[in-house]
Write a protein that holds these residues in place. Sequence first.
Motif, PDB file in Angstrom:
ATOM      1  N   MET A 105       0.854  -1.191   0.000  1.00 35.05           N
ATOM      2  CA  MET A 105       0.000   0.000   0.000  1.00 35.05           C
ATOM      3  C   MET A 105       0.892   1.244   0.000  1.00 35.05           C
ATOM      4  SD  MET A 105      -2.837   1.106   2.808  1.00 35.05           S
ATOM      5  CE  MET A 105      -4.358   1.357   1.943  1.00 35.05           C
ATOM      6  N   PRO A 106       0.672   2.165  -0.944  1.00 34.52           N
ATOM      7  CA  PRO A 106       1.501   3.377  -0.996  1.00 34.52           C
ATOM      8  C   PRO A 106       1.231   4.271   0.212  1.00 34.52           C
ATOM      9  CG  PRO A 106      -0.248   3.479  -2.650  1.00 34.52           C
ATOM     10  CD  PRO A 106      -0.314   2.118  -2.014  1.00 34.52           C
ATOM     11  N   LEU A 107       2.274   4.980   0.625  1.00 33.30           N
ATOM     12  CA  LEU A 107       2.133   5.925   1.726  1.00 33.30           C
ATOM     13  C   LEU A 107       1.430   7.182   1.227  1.00 33.30           C
ATOM     14  CD1 LEU A 107       5.639   5.459   3.366  1.00 33.30           C
ATOM     15  CD2 LEU A 107       3.442   4.623   4.202  1.00 33.30           C
ATOM     16  N   PRO A 108       0.793   7.937   2.133  1.00 32.44           N
ATOM     17  CA  PRO A 108       0.000   9.109   1.730  1.00 32.44           C
ATOM     18  C   PRO A 108       0.822  10.204   1.038  1.00 32.44           C
ATOM     19  CG  PRO A 108      -0.472   8.492   4.001  1.00 32.44           C
ATOM     20  CD  PRO A 108       0.701   7.670   3.567  1.00 32.44           C
ATOM     21  N   THR A 109       0.090  10.992   0.252  1.00 31.73           N
ATOM     22  CA  THR A 109       0.626  12.134  -0.492  1.00 31.73           C
ATOM     23  C   THR A 109      -0.272  13.329  -0.221  1.00 31.73           C
ATOM     24  OG1 THR A 109       1.502  10.727  -2.248  1.00 31.73           O
ATOM     25  CG2 THR A 109       1.059  13.003  -2.833  1.00 31.73           C
ATOM     26  N   THR A 110       0.324  14.517  -0.097  1.00 32.30           N
ATOM     27  CA  THR A 110      -0.459  15.753  -0.004  1.00 32.30           C
ATOM     28  C   THR A 110       0.105  16.764  -0.989  1.00 32.30           C
ATOM     29  OG1 THR A 110       0.866  16.829   1.729  1.00 32.30           O
ATOM     30  CG2 THR A 110      -0.929  15.375   2.461  1.00 32.30           C
ATOM     31  N   ARG A 111      -0.734  17.731  -1.344  1.00 25.76           N
ATOM     32  CA  ARG A 111      -0.328  18.805  -2.255  1.00 25.76           C
ATOM     33  C   ARG A 111      -0.925  20.114  -1.743  1.00 25.76           C
ATOM     34  NH1 ARG A 111       0.952  18.607  -7.790  1.00 25.76           N
ATOM     35  NH2 ARG A 111       0.289  16.443  -7.811  1.00 25.76           N
ATOM     36  N   ALA A 112      -0.097  21.159  -1.758  1.00 23.98           N
ATOM     37  CA  ALA A 112      -0.562  22.502  -1.411  1.00 23.98           C
ATOM     38  C   ALA A 112       0.102  23.470  -2.378  1.00 23.98           C
ATOM     39  CB  ALA A 112      -0.197  22.853   0.032  1.00 23.98           C
ATOM     40  N   SER A 113      -0.641  24.482  -2.795  1.00 24.51           N
ATOM     41  CA  SER A 113      -0.140  25.418  -3.789  1.00 24.51           C
ATOM     42  C   SER A 113      -0.629  26.820  -3.462  1.00 24.51           C
ATOM     43  CB  SER A 113      -0.646  24.974  -5.169  1.00 24.51           C
ATOM     44  OG  SER A 113      -0.111  25.776  -6.172  1.00 24.51           O
ATOM     45  N   ARG A 114       0.184  27.821  -3.839  1.00 22.73           N
ATOM     46  CA  ARG A 114      -0.212  29.219  -3.600  1.00 22.73           C
ATOM     47  C   ARG A 114       0.518  30.115  -4.590  1.00 22.73           C
ATOM     48  NH1 ARG A 114      -2.052  31.966   1.507  1.00 22.73           N
ATOM     49  NH2 ARG A 114      -1.920  34.170   1.027  1.00 22.73           N
ATOM     50  N   LEU A 115      -0.170  31.171  -4.996  1.00 22.55           N
ATOM     51  CA  LEU A 115       0.456  32.200  -5.817  1.00 22.55           C
ATOM     52  C   LEU A 115       1.248  33.120  -4.889  1.00 22.55           C
ATOM     53  CD1 LEU A 115       0.792  33.517  -8.618  1.00 22.55           C
ATOM     54  CD2 LEU A 115      -1.152  34.977  -8.021  1.00 22.55           C
ATOM     55  N   ILE A 116       2.537  33.244  -5.163  1.00 21.40           N
ATOM     56  CA  ILE A 116       3.420  34.103  -4.381  1.00 21.40           C
ATOM     57  C   ILE A 116       3.656  35.365  -5.209  1.00 21.40           C
ATOM     58  CG2 ILE A 116       5.661  34.288  -3.234  1.00 21.40           C
ATOM     59  CD1 ILE A 116       3.769  32.066  -2.091  1.00 21.40           C
ATOM     60  N   PRO A 117       3.435  36.555  -4.633  1.00 26.61           N
ATOM     61  CA  PRO A 117       3.539  37.791  -5.412  1.00 26.61           C
ATOM     62  C   PRO A 117       4.985  38.248  -5.613  1.00 26.61           C
ATOM     63  CG  PRO A 117       2.940  38.323  -3.170  1.00 26.61           C
ATOM     64  CD  PRO A 117       2.994  36.819  -3.260  1.00 26.61           C
ATOM     65  N   ALA A 118       5.752  37.414  -6.313  1.00 27.66           N
ATOM     66  CA  ALA A 118       7.160  37.733  -6.582  1.00 27.66           C
ATOM     67  C   ALA A 118       7.610  36.949  -7.806  1.00 27.66           C
ATOM     68  CB  ALA A 118       8.019  37.369  -5.376  1.00 27.66           C
ATOM     69  N   ALA A 119       8.655  37.438  -8.432  1.00 27.30           N
ATOM     70  CA  ALA A 119       9.226  36.764  -9.597  1.00 27.30           C
ATOM     71  C   ALA A 119       9.859  35.433  -9.179  1.00 27.30           C
ATOM     72  CB  ALA A 119      10.285  37.653 -10.244  1.00 27.30           C
ATOM     73  N   PRO A 120       9.907  34.461 -10.094  1.00 30.86           N
ATOM     74  CA  PRO A 120      10.492  33.155  -9.757  1.00 30.86           C
ATOM     75  C   PRO A 120      11.903  33.242  -9.167  1.00 30.86           C
ATOM     76  CG  PRO A 120       9.329  33.003 -11.839  1.00 30.86           C
ATOM     77  CD  PRO A 120       9.335  34.462 -11.448  1.00 30.86           C
ATOM     78  N   ASP A 121      12.750  34.141  -9.665  1.00 30.18           N
ATOM     79  CA  ASP A 121      14.108  34.246  -9.127  1.00 30.18           C
ATOM     80  C   ASP A 121      14.102  34.670  -7.662  1.00 30.18           C
ATOM     81  OD1 ASP A 121      15.185  33.471 -11.534  1.00 30.18           O
ATOM     82  OD2 ASP A 121      15.805  35.491 -12.136  1.00 30.18           O
ATOM     83  N   ALA A 122      13.213  35.565  -7.287  1.00 32.79           N
ATOM     84  CA  ALA A 122      13.125  36.012  -5.895  1.00 32.79           C
ATOM     85  C   ALA A 122      12.616  34.878  -5.003  1.00 32.79           C
ATOM     86  CB  ALA A 122      12.215  37.234  -5.786  1.00 32.79           C
ATOM     87  N   VAL A 123      11.623  34.136  -5.502  1.00 31.11           N
ATOM     88  CA  VAL A 123      11.096  33.005  -4.730  1.00 31.11           C
ATOM     89  C   VAL A 123      12.176  31.936  -4.589  1.00 31.11           C
ATOM     90  CG1 VAL A 123       9.331  31.206  -4.630  1.00 31.11           C
ATOM     91  CG2 VAL A 123       8.722  33.505  -5.418  1.00 31.11           C
ATOM     92  N   TRP A 124      12.907  31.670  -5.661  1.00 27.00           N
ATOM     93  CA  TRP A 124      13.991  30.692  -5.606  1.00 27.00           C
ATOM     94  C   TRP A 124      15.006  31.089  -4.533  1.00 27.00           C
ATOM     95  CZ3 TRP A 124      14.715  25.910  -6.871  1.00 27.00           C
ATOM     96  CH2 TRP A 124      16.004  25.383  -6.850  1.00 27.00           C
ATOM     97  N   ASN A 125      15.342  32.357  -4.478  1.00 28.39           N
ATOM     98  CA  ASN A 125      16.272  32.835  -3.461  1.00 28.39           C
ATOM     99  C   ASN A 125      15.737  32.561  -2.053  1.00 28.39           C
ATOM    100  OD1 ASN A 125      18.712  34.336  -2.629  1.00 28.39           O
ATOM    101  ND2 ASN A 125      17.207  35.813  -1.870  1.00 28.39           N
ATOM    102  N   ALA A 126      14.431  32.710  -1.852  1.00 31.92           N
ATOM    103  CA  ALA A 126      13.821  32.452  -0.548  1.00 31.92           C
ATOM    104  C   ALA A 126      13.861  30.964  -0.186  1.00 31.92           C
ATOM    105  CB  ALA A 126      12.380  32.961  -0.524  1.00 31.92           C
ATOM    106  N   LEU A 127      13.965  30.098  -1.195  1.00 34.22           N
ATOM    107  CA  LEU A 127      14.101  28.659  -0.957  1.00 34.22           C
ATOM    108  C   LEU A 127      15.545  28.266  -0.642  1.00 34.22           C
ATOM    109  CD1 LEU A 127      11.965  27.144  -3.847  1.00 34.22           C
ATOM    110  CD2 LEU A 127      11.579  26.794  -1.413  1.00 34.22           C
ATOM    111  N   MET A 128      16.486  29.001  -1.182  1.00 35.46           N
ATOM    112  CA  MET A 128      17.885  28.583  -1.113  1.00 35.46           C
ATOM    113  C   MET A 128      18.762  29.450  -0.207  1.00 35.46           C
ATOM    114  SD  MET A 128      17.716  25.832  -2.821  1.00 35.46           S
ATOM    115  CE  MET A 128      19.432  25.357  -2.990  1.00 35.46           C
TER     116      MET A 128
END
Length: 155
Positions: free
Chosen positions: A1-24
Amino acid sequence: MPLPTTRASRLIPAAPDAVWNALMDPEILVRWLPPGDMTGRMHAFDGRVGGGFEMSLYYPEGETGHVGKTAEREDRTRVRFAAITPGRRVVWAVLFDTDAPALKGEMTITVSLEPAEGGTRVTFLSENLPPGLRPADNKEGSKESLKKLAGWFGG
């Protein structure tokens, strides 16, 4: 039996490069990743494939109803960067620092960034949740983290 999966998504009011920086950037990541009223402490960070980070998340002082996975108020995680596509996607292989057998095992969180009107659509896909981690709690925590990320950018 596979283990559970969840998904969550949101629009972040910033350019992808700025969001990437916040991840890294560990100083930014530790501010928005802890969900809700939790706070964080970054113990180590190595931003390359095979590297990763070690972070503690702390429940608020005096708050009842939460039991930490590592200590009374603490959830400590070790995260390995399993894959990195700069500006687009990072895959976190996550282990809880715990003695609880139901919380053992590696779960995977894929964080994807998609350019969108008004900013960047960020999605957390959490897979192979350990049996002791309720999917509803994981999904809610992901939503709260994404809300803090949007707030980092004024959203």
